[in-house]
Design an enzyme around this catalytic site. Structure first.
Site, PDB file in Angstrom:
ATOM      1  N   LYS A  19      11.847 -10.794  -3.292  1.00 16.19           N
ATOM      2  CA  LYS A  19      12.320 -11.715  -2.266  1.00 16.19           C
ATOM      3  C   LYS A  19      11.251 -12.711  -1.837  1.00 16.19           C
ATOM      4  O   LYS A  19      11.561 -13.727  -1.207  1.00 16.19           O
ATOM      5  CB  LYS A  19      12.851 -10.948  -1.048  1.00 16.19           C
ATOM      6  CG  LYS A  19      11.819 -10.179  -0.253  1.00 16.19           C
ATOM      7  CD  LYS A  19      12.496  -9.394   0.868  1.00 16.19           C
ATOM      8  CE  LYS A  19      11.499  -8.581   1.677  1.00 16.19           C
ATOM      9  NZ  LYS A  19      10.558  -9.410   2.432  1.00 16.19           N
ATOM     10  N   ASP A  20       9.979 -12.443  -2.186  1.00 14.70           N
ATOM     11  CA  ASP A  20       8.894 -13.370  -1.837  1.00 14.70           C
ATOM     12  C   ASP A  20       8.764 -14.524  -2.824  1.00 14.70           C
ATOM     13  O   ASP A  20       8.060 -15.497  -2.546  1.00 14.70           O
ATOM     14  CB  ASP A  20       7.550 -12.627  -1.779  1.00 14.70           C
ATOM     15  CG  ASP A  20       7.459 -11.661  -0.616  1.00 14.70           C
ATOM     16  OD1 ASP A  20       8.208 -11.834   0.365  1.00 14.70           O
ATOM     17  OD2 ASP A  20       6.641 -10.727  -0.687  1.00 14.70           O
ATOM     18  N   CYS A  37      13.018 -18.454   1.171  1.00 13.31           N
ATOM     19  CA  CYS A  37      13.262 -17.068   1.560  1.00 13.31           C
ATOM     20  C   CYS A  37      13.198 -16.854   3.065  1.00 13.31           C
ATOM     21  O   CYS A  37      13.600 -15.815   3.553  1.00 13.31           O
ATOM     22  CB  CYS A  37      12.261 -16.144   0.866  1.00 13.31           C
ATOM     23  SG  CYS A  37      10.561 -16.398   1.378  1.00 13.31           S
ATOM     24  N   ARG A  50      16.177 -14.592   9.299  1.00 14.46           N
ATOM     25  CA  ARG A  50      17.494 -14.090   8.909  1.00 14.46           C
ATOM     26  C   ARG A  50      17.932 -12.944   9.815  1.00 14.46           C
ATOM     27  O   ARG A  50      19.082 -12.888  10.262  1.00 14.46           O
ATOM     28  CB  ARG A  50      17.444 -13.619   7.442  1.00 14.46           C
ATOM     29  CG  ARG A  50      18.665 -12.826   6.988  1.00 14.46           C
ATOM     30  CD  ARG A  50      18.427 -12.195   5.626  1.00 14.46           C
ATOM     31  NE  ARG A  50      17.283 -11.292   5.611  1.00 14.46           N
ATOM     32  CZ  ARG A  50      17.327 -10.041   6.013  1.00 14.46           C
ATOM     33  NH1 ARG A  50      18.447  -9.513   6.471  1.00 14.46           N
ATOM     34  NH2 ARG A  50      16.251  -9.281   5.957  1.00 14.46           N
ATOM     35  N   ARG A  51      17.022 -12.009  10.085  1.00 16.60           N
ATOM     36  CA  ARG A  51      17.367 -10.877  10.948  1.00 16.60           C
ATOM     37  C   ARG A  51      17.551 -11.332  12.386  1.00 16.60           C
ATOM     38  O   ARG A  51      18.459 -10.863  13.080  1.00 16.60           O
ATOM     39  CB  ARG A  51      16.275  -9.804  10.868  1.00 16.60           C
ATOM     40  CG  ARG A  51      16.160  -9.141   9.502  1.00 16.60           C
ATOM     41  CD  ARG A  51      15.100  -8.056   9.503  1.00 16.60           C
ATOM     42  NE  ARG A  51      14.920  -7.472   8.189  1.00 16.60           N
ATOM     43  CZ  ARG A  51      13.748  -7.376   7.564  1.00 16.60           C
ATOM     44  NH1 ARG A  51      12.641  -7.833   8.155  1.00 16.60           N
ATOM     45  NH2 ARG A  51      13.667  -6.834   6.368  1.00 16.60           N
ATOM     46  N   ARG A  99       3.764  -2.391  12.249  1.00 19.74           N
ATOM     47  CA  ARG A  99       5.013  -2.588  12.995  1.00 19.74           C
ATOM     48  C   ARG A  99       5.465  -1.302  13.667  1.00 19.74           C
ATOM     49  O   ARG A  99       5.877  -1.303  14.830  1.00 19.74           O
ATOM     50  CB  ARG A  99       6.097  -3.121  12.056  1.00 19.74           C
ATOM     51  CG  ARG A  99       5.762  -4.479  11.469  1.00 19.74           C
ATOM     52  CD  ARG A  99       6.902  -5.034  10.623  1.00 19.74           C
ATOM     53  NE  ARG A  99       6.458  -6.188   9.849  1.00 19.74           N
ATOM     54  CZ  ARG A  99       7.264  -7.101   9.320  1.00 19.74           C
ATOM     55  NH1 ARG A  99       8.567  -6.995   9.486  1.00 19.74           N
ATOM     56  NH2 ARG A  99       6.784  -8.112   8.625  1.00 19.74           N
ATOM     57  N   ARG A 146       5.085  -9.584  13.109  1.00 14.00           N
ATOM     58  CA  ARG A 146       4.475  -9.601  11.785  1.00 14.00           C
ATOM     59  C   ARG A 146       3.571  -8.392  11.625  1.00 14.00           C
ATOM     60  O   ARG A 146       3.266  -7.685  12.572  1.00 14.00           O
ATOM     61  CB  ARG A 146       3.663 -10.888  11.591  1.00 14.00           C
ATOM     62  CG  ARG A 146       4.533 -12.079  11.175  1.00 14.00           C
ATOM     63  CD  ARG A 146       3.798 -13.018  10.269  1.00 14.00           C
ATOM     64  NE  ARG A 146       3.256 -12.368   9.085  1.00 14.00           N
ATOM     65  CZ  ARG A 146       2.331 -12.921   8.319  1.00 14.00           C
ATOM     66  NH1 ARG A 146       1.834 -14.106   8.612  1.00 14.00           N
ATOM     67  NH2 ARG A 146       1.890 -12.289   7.244  1.00 14.00           N
TER      68      ARG A 146
END
Length: 309
Positions: free
Chosen positions: A77-78, A236, A125-126, A149, A143
């Site tokens: 996805k990167d 992305c 997106r989230r 996290r 981040r």
């Protein structure tokens, strides 16, 4: 000769690369050395959407083209959707769970979170999909690697966080998810949970070695998802989501692709789907992107088309 595998230095990147290295050793008997490459994205603490597409892969690709490493492993996805000159994705191994996961204090699920709960995530997106739920939840930019996290959550900076379930699982922390989110609630990023094993296009021998790691169904699914992303001319970090699944159809395996586009505030949310054959994976993605555009996706993406080209 020892093969040099380039990887980012995060715990997740090293875990992903180690899995690929072990598979190459098992299939070929050749030794594989992991070479850590520091990317611009690793050095910066800026929000992902400000860093731009390819921030985690450009240094690895430079090292490949310079001959400093023989192949590299990326979180698919990167990768930018445009192909990199002189390089090829030689293998797409079997995908892990592509869904997002919620980790909440007190073991709560998404529906159980109280009003005004602070939900941390690094992806626009989230954030857009959390806002689209119509709940009084505060999506807060977050981040850092998976461990960072989870530590910030444990320290009380957030009531919950959302991150990729595949990343948690690869680090042995998948069981800490309080809910693996249904794609109907949170559609993942295109190619989430998949890896891209990249090498130089002219290294025919290594391409043949790496091809043994390729999973046909995963490659087809990711191809459809990324074709949608490319057709919408978005990177992305854009509020675009897609998930393709391969299922047995009347005439053999077929792709079922879901795609969605959101405005960052969640006020605009458009979800559509398409099906097609594995051989037509890219066209399925492009066709669904056109469907989304016809239904107003560009309004959310801020794309302006000249009516008189």
């Amino acid at each position: 000769m020892t093969l040099r595998l380039g990887t980012r230095g995060s715990a997740l990147a090293m875990a992903q690369s180690t899995t690929v290295a072990d598979a190459v050793r098992e299939r070929t008997g050749r030794d594989v050395e992991l070479v850590e490459i520091v990317t611009h994205g690793d050095r910066s603490s800026a929000p992902i959407q400000q860093l731009g597409v390819g921030v985690f892969v450009s240094a690895l690709r430079d090292a490949l083209l310079a001959g400093q490493i023989d192949f590299a492993v990326h979180s698919y996805k990167d990768l930018p959707t445009a192909p990199a000159k002189g390089l090829v994705v030689a293998a797409v191994p079997t995908r892990q769970d592509p869904r997002d996961a919620l980790v909440a204090r007190g073991g709560l699920t998404l529906n159980e979170l109280p009003d005004d709960a602070r939900v941390g995530t690094g992806a626009l997106r989230r954030i857009a999909q959390i806002n689209a739920l119509g709940r009084r939840l505060h999506a807060v930019p977050l981040r850092g690697n998976v461990d960072t996290r989870l530590r910030k959550l444990a320290e009380g900076e957030f009531d919950a966080i959302v991150l990729a379930h595949a990343g948690m699982s690869r680090l042995g922390r998948g069981g800490e998810a309080t809910e693996v989110l249904d794609p109907l609630l949170m559609l993942p990023a295109p190619a989430q949970g998949a890896l891209a094993v990249e090498c130089r296009e002219d290294d025919v021998e290594l391409r043949e070695v790496l091809a043994a790691l390729d999973d046909e169904y995963t490659r087809a699914a990711v191809t459809a998802e990324r074709a949608l992303l490319a057709e919408l001319e978005a990177g992305c970090s854009a509020p675009i989501a897609a998930l393709a699944e391969v299922a047995e159809g009347d005439e053999g395996p077929e792709i079922y692709l879901r795609g969605a586009v959101f405005s960052p505030d969640g006020g605009f949310a458009l979800r559509l789907s398409r099906t097609g054959t594995l051989a037509d994976a890219a066209e399925v993605g492009r066709a669904l992107a056109r469907d989304l555009r016809e239904e107003g996706a560009d309004n959310a993406l801020g794309v302006q088309h000249d009516p008189h080209p």
